[in-house]
Design an enzyme around this catalytic site. Structure first.
Site, PDB file in Angstrom:
ATOM      1  N   SER A  49       0.852  -1.193   0.000  1.00 12.26           N
ATOM      2  CA  SER A  49       0.000   0.000   0.000  1.00 12.26           C
ATOM      3  C   SER A  49       0.887   1.241   0.000  1.00 12.26           C
ATOM      4  CB  SER A  49      -0.899  -0.008   1.244  1.00 12.26           C
ATOM      5  OG  SER A  49      -0.094   0.150   2.397  1.00 12.26           O
ATOM      6  N   ASP A  84      -0.841  -1.820  -3.987  1.00 12.55           N
ATOM      7  CA  ASP A  84      -2.206  -2.019  -3.521  1.00 12.55           C
ATOM      8  C   ASP A  84      -2.857  -0.640  -3.325  1.00 12.55           C
ATOM      9  OD1 ASP A  84      -4.407  -3.374  -2.588  1.00 12.55           O
ATOM     10  OD2 ASP A  84      -3.658  -3.521  -0.518  1.00 12.55           O
ATOM     11  N   HIS A  85      -3.957  -0.397  -4.009  1.00 14.92           N
ATOM     12  CA  HIS A  85      -4.680   0.885  -3.902  1.00 14.92           C
ATOM     13  C   HIS A  85      -3.811   2.103  -4.202  1.00 14.92           C
ATOM     14  CE1 HIS A  85      -8.432  -0.809  -2.366  1.00 14.92           C
ATOM     15  NE2 HIS A  85      -7.682  -1.636  -1.659  1.00 14.92           N
ATOM     16  N   HIS A 179     -12.362  -3.571   4.146  1.00 13.61           N
ATOM     17  CA  HIS A 179     -10.987  -3.640   4.652  1.00 13.61           C
ATOM     18  C   HIS A 179     -10.995  -3.637   6.177  1.00 13.61           C
ATOM     19  CE1 HIS A 179     -10.193  -1.619   0.622  1.00 13.61           C
ATOM     20  NE2 HIS A 179      -9.569  -2.772   0.554  1.00 13.61           N
ATOM     21  N   HIS A 207     -11.141  -7.978  -2.332  1.00 15.55           N
ATOM     22  CA  HIS A 207     -10.386  -7.278  -1.280  1.00 15.55           C
ATOM     23  C   HIS A 207     -11.020  -7.581   0.071  1.00 15.55           C
ATOM     24  CE1 HIS A 207      -7.793  -4.277  -3.525  1.00 15.55           C
ATOM     25  NE2 HIS A 207      -8.369  -4.992  -4.482  1.00 15.55           N
ATOM     26  N   GLY A 208     -10.282  -7.308   1.143  1.00 19.15           N
ATOM     27  CA  GLY A 208     -10.845  -7.506   2.477  1.00 19.15           C
ATOM     28  C   GLY A 208     -11.027  -8.971   2.811  1.00 19.15           C
TER      29      GLY A 208
HETATM   30 ZN   LIG Z   1      -8.176  -3.388  -0.820  1.00 19.70          ZN
END
Ligand SMILES: [Zn+2]
Length: 281
Positions: A49, A84-85, A179, A207-208
């Site tokens: 991230s 990521d993101h 998340h 995701h999550g």
């Molecule tokens: Zn995510």
């Protein structure tokens, strides 16, 4: 071997299992995950991230570290190094220039038209350099990098419009996962997940992944999910082990002994997750 995510995700989609995406936080995290996945002989995606990238020094530091680990530890599995993101084009470009092999451009906080524009610019830059791109439709809420937001579910139509106008390699449609920690049982929209999978030929991403019960993970894979992102679950088992070490041994001061005391728990959890995500052919 550092590779983009294309082949590993298409293979997962074809054979109905999910490739694990584990977020890394430091050298030890990367090392333990690589060692365990190499032992299990499965491809892995290391997710970074923006917050984690800043924490570790930046994309060049991480790229050098991961390449060094692959080399020094004789890691023979395909490894994808993925942002990521990524919140903007500039972040994705920085990571690509530093040697990342895959990026997620998350412009899901914008209206669809703007999301498409930003995503397309990233795809153009990435594809010229052999880098794969993941994008998000709808918005996956919860708590990520200390930012809290509310979810909006994706629709098939929006997914099709984004896909057809950008040429992305994988898609994360927001369908009820969040998340961080779940409040109560996660409410995933499997019906829409299956419909999107039946109508779009690129792999879908969930995701999550932490805190989704095992039966729902299996159902998501059945409905077409080919990549599942896991972050919180590893953090929880690692910190529990380190806390126990510190409580049990009040004289320990060597950081290697403190950080390293989470190794077995982290590796066991990685193995458990990999098995849950299905068999590879
Ligand atoms: Zn995510």
């Amino acid at each position: 071997m550092l590779v983009n995510s294309k082949e590993m995700l298409l293979n997962a989609k074809k054979n109905h299992y999910a490739v694990p995406h584990f977020n890394i936080n430091n050298l030890e995290w990367a090392k333990f995950i690589l060692q365990k996945c190499n032992e299990l002989n499965i491809p892995v995606i290391l997710g970074v991230s923006e917050g984690a990238a800043n924490y570790m020094g930046g994309f060049n530091t991480i790229s050098g570290m991961v390449k060094g680990l692959i080399n020094d530890l004789n890691i023979n599995i395909p490894v994808c190094l993925h942002v990521d993101h990524g919140t903007c084009k500039e972040t994705c470009i920085k990571a690509i220039d530093a040697g990342f092999t895959s990026v997620m451009i998350d412009a899901s906080r914008h209206e669809l038209e703007e999301n498409i524009k930003i995503t397309k610019e990233v795809v153009d830059y990435a594809h010229q350099r052999g880098v794969t791109v993941e994008a998000e439709v709808g918005h996956i809420g919860g708590s990520e990098d200390n930012i809290t937001s509310t979810s909006t579910n994706a629709t098939l139509n929006d997914c099709l419009i984004l896909y057809n106008n950008t040429g992305i390699d994988s898609l994360a449609p927001a369908l009820g996962s969040v998340h961080g920690f779940y409040k109560g049982e996660p409410n995933l929209d499997f019906e829409t997940m299956k419909i999107i999978n039946d109508n779009i030929d690129i792999p879908l991403v969930l995701h999550g992944g932490s805190g989704i019960p095992e039966d729902k993970i299996r159902k998501a894979i059945e409905c077409g999910i080919s990549k599942i992102n896991v972050n919180t679950e590893l953090q929880v088992v690692w910190s529990k082990a380190v806390r126990e070490k510190l409580q049990a041994d009040s004289s320990v001061y060597d950081p290697r002994k403190i950080i390293g005391s989470g190794e077995a728990s982290l590796k066991n959890k990685v193995e458990e997750i990999v098995k849950l995500f299905g068999t590879r052919n």
